[in-house]
Design an enzyme around this catalytic site. Sequence first.
Site, PDB file in Angstrom:
ATOM      1  N   TYR A  12       0.825  -1.219   0.000  1.00  0.00           N
ATOM      2  CA  TYR A  12       0.000   0.000   0.000  1.00  0.00           C
ATOM      3  C   TYR A  12       0.863   1.275   0.000  1.00  0.00           C
ATOM      4  CZ  TYR A  12      -3.339   3.394   2.089  1.00  0.00           C
ATOM      5  OH  TYR A  12      -4.115   4.480   2.380  1.00  0.00           O
ATOM      6  N   ILE A  13       1.624   1.485   1.050  1.00  0.00           N
ATOM      7  CA  ILE A  13       2.395   2.734   1.128  1.00  0.00           C
ATOM      8  C   ILE A  13       3.582   2.677   0.161  1.00  0.00           C
ATOM      9  CG2 ILE A  13       3.556   4.347   2.695  1.00  0.00           C
ATOM     10  CD1 ILE A  13       1.937   3.023   4.993  1.00  0.00           C
ATOM     11  N   LEU A  34       5.881 -10.488  -2.861  1.00  0.00           N
ATOM     12  CA  LEU A  34       4.462 -10.572  -3.226  1.00  0.00           C
ATOM     13  C   LEU A  34       3.654 -11.432  -2.259  1.00  0.00           C
ATOM     14  CD1 LEU A  34       4.737 -10.784  -7.134  1.00  0.00           C
ATOM     15  CD2 LEU A  34       4.465  -8.751  -5.699  1.00  0.00           C
ATOM     16  N   THR A 117       6.334   3.465  13.095  1.00  0.00           N
ATOM     17  CA  THR A 117       4.903   3.566  13.427  1.00  0.00           C
ATOM     18  C   THR A 117       4.666   4.287  14.744  1.00  0.00           C
ATOM     19  OG1 THR A 117       2.990   2.229  14.089  1.00  0.00           O
ATOM     20  CG2 THR A 117       5.120   1.259  14.466  1.00  0.00           C
ATOM     21  N   TYR A 141       3.945  -6.348  17.025  1.00  0.00           N
ATOM     22  CA  TYR A 141       4.172  -5.500  15.845  1.00  0.00           C
ATOM     23  C   TYR A 141       4.959  -4.239  16.235  1.00  0.00           C
ATOM     24  CZ  TYR A 141       3.287  -1.883  12.447  1.00  0.00           C
ATOM     25  OH  TYR A 141       3.459  -0.844  11.565  1.00  0.00           O
ATOM     26  N   LYS A 145       9.155  -2.871  15.392  1.00  0.00           N
ATOM     27  CA  LYS A 145       9.584  -1.576  14.847  1.00  0.00           C
ATOM     28  C   LYS A 145      10.570  -0.893  15.789  1.00  0.00           C
ATOM     29  CE  LYS A 145       7.177  -1.815  11.078  1.00  0.00           C
ATOM     30  NZ  LYS A 145       7.757  -1.703   9.720  1.00  0.00           N
ATOM     31  N   ASN A 170      -2.164   7.271  11.015  1.00  0.00           N
ATOM     32  CA  ASN A 170      -3.102   6.393  10.287  1.00  0.00           C
ATOM     33  C   ASN A 170      -3.099   6.640   8.782  1.00  0.00           C
ATOM     34  OD1 ASN A 170      -3.969   6.267  13.177  1.00  0.00           O
ATOM     35  ND2 ASN A 170      -5.370   4.775  12.258  1.00  0.00           N
ATOM     36  N   LEU A 190     -10.123   0.944   9.188  1.00  0.00           N
ATOM     37  CA  LEU A 190     -11.479   1.459   9.332  1.00  0.00           C
ATOM     38  C   LEU A 190     -12.136   1.847   8.007  1.00  0.00           C
ATOM     39  CD1 LEU A 190     -13.767   2.347  11.217  1.00  0.00           C
ATOM     40  CD2 LEU A 190     -12.606   4.565  11.453  1.00  0.00           C
TER      41      LEU A 190
HETATM   42  N1  UDP Z   1     -11.896   0.650  14.125  1.00  0.00           N
HETATM   43  C1  UDP Z   1     -13.206   0.250  14.335  1.00  0.00           C
HETATM   44  N2  UDP Z   1     -13.668  -0.850  13.656  1.00  0.00           N
HETATM   45  C2  UDP Z   1     -12.897  -1.561  12.790  1.00  0.00           C
HETATM   46  C3  UDP Z   1     -11.564  -1.144  12.568  1.00  0.00           C
HETATM   47  C4  UDP Z   1     -11.092  -0.033  13.243  1.00  0.00           C
HETATM   48  O1  UDP Z   1     -13.937   0.865  15.108  1.00  0.00           O
HETATM   49  O2  UDP Z   1     -13.376  -2.566  12.229  1.00  0.00           O
HETATM   50  C5  UDP Z   1     -11.373   1.820  14.841  1.00  0.00           C
HETATM   51  C6  UDP Z   1     -10.173   1.487  15.722  1.00  0.00           C
HETATM   52  O3  UDP Z   1     -10.610   1.110  17.017  1.00  0.00           O
HETATM   53  C7  UDP Z   1      -9.425   2.820  15.725  1.00  0.00           C
HETATM   54  C8  UDP Z   1      -9.745   3.414  14.356  1.00  0.00           C
HETATM   55  O4  UDP Z   1     -10.905   2.733  13.891  1.00  0.00           O
HETATM   56  O5  UDP Z   1      -9.938   3.677  16.697  1.00  0.00           O
HETATM   57  C9  UDP Z   1      -8.637   3.210  13.354  1.00  0.00           C
HETATM   58  O6  UDP Z   1      -8.286   1.845  13.352  1.00  0.00           O
HETATM   59  P1  UDP Z   1      -7.394   1.179  12.219  1.00  0.00           P
HETATM   60  O7  UDP Z   1      -7.384  -0.296  12.479  1.00  0.00           O
HETATM   61  O8  UDP Z   1      -7.852   1.660  10.880  1.00  0.00           O
HETATM   62  O9  UDP Z   1      -5.962   1.811  12.465  1.00  0.00           O
HETATM   63  P2  UDP Z   1      -5.031   1.786  13.782  1.00  0.00           P
HETATM   64  O10 UDP Z   1      -5.457   2.983  14.610  1.00  0.00           O
HETATM   65  O11 UDP Z   1      -5.240   0.484  14.472  1.00  0.00           O
HETATM   66  O12 UDP Z   1      -3.665   1.948  13.222  1.00  0.00           O
END
Ligand code: UDP
Length: 321
Positions: A12-13, A34, A117, A141, A145, A170, A190
């Site tokens: 992705y990034i 891959l 991260t 994880y 890092k 994020n 999310l």
């Molecule tokens: N989140 C959520 N439902 C999901 C996935 C994520 O409510 O199915 C929330 C998660 O608790 C966080 C935010 O969305 O507050 C971003 O989460 P994500 O997994 O995208 O990134 P992270 O913060 O873990 O790097």
Amino acid sequence: MKRILVTGGAGYIGSHTTLELLDAGYDVVVVDNLSRGHRSAVEPARLREVDILDTPSLVRVMQEKPVDAVIHFAAYIAVGESMQNPGLYFRNNVSGSISLLTAMQEAGVRNIVFSSTAAVYGMPTVVPIPETLPYAPLSVYGETKVMIEKVLAWFGQTHGLRSVCLRYFNASGADPAARTGEDHEPETHLIPLLFRAIETGKPATLFGQDYPTPDGSCIRDYIHVSDLARAHIGAVEWLLKGGESRHFNVGTGAGYSVREVVDAVARVVGKPVPHTWGPRREGDPALLVADSSSLRNELGWVPQDSALDRIVETAWRWYHR
Ligand code: UDP
């Protein structure tokens, strides 16, 4: 023309950064096995299908033509998976990075930008988070890092390797021209999960509405992947100009709640997002927002695409391509 080796350039990034590097006039060679990336994300002539653990093959790639710097993305990224299968994460993220550094030493490549991260901070005690907070990872994880940030410092001290560690908040959104985008399997992030909920009608589960935030849901610093990619160009330029080793947060300094993201997705897509509220996800801090003043002041980085609706709009264009 400067040549940059991008590990994980089919991800992705990595795929966004490869495009930004090419747009900025760099030559790019991509190393990717891959296992999680996508062949279609890289021009075939640039791709070397090599595993990061295969040190001799990495050396051969670095000896095809001189490499001026490495950008190292190749790593696994799922917090939950890292807790279920720590060996996989230590092997790929830690042993893999050490294999890469060994190859760089052998090939005489002395500059690296490392994908780090915000997870290195764990539950931050100060928000916006400055880079000076101590390491306090809460997951395997995050620990992988931290370990490599430390290994990089030791390679710097012992062998003059210069590194920039970029601590991502994020990452979200997609290339505005939809040349590449986010495509993880399994998806845990999310915004793509909210798109799936709209598409399938199966409600997304939102994690926790009892946090000490204004609307009760978690707040995150969403950074558009193209802005993140441009931070890598700035970091490469910094190293090529002779800059010292550094750590920089990459976030905008603005936070959006899960509720605000759901509202933005509904607004941009023009459809309601089916969702239910579940319990908190283990290890999720209430508030993760970057102090990115160092990146702005020292690398002159300015986010251009990270307004929430812009993030959602570009992500949707890619998702719906
Ligand atoms: N989140 C959520 N439902 C999901 C996935 C994520 O409510 O199915 C929330 C998660 O608790 C966080 C935010 O969305 O507050 C971003 O989460 P994500 O997994 O995208 O990134 P992270 O913060 O873990 O790097």
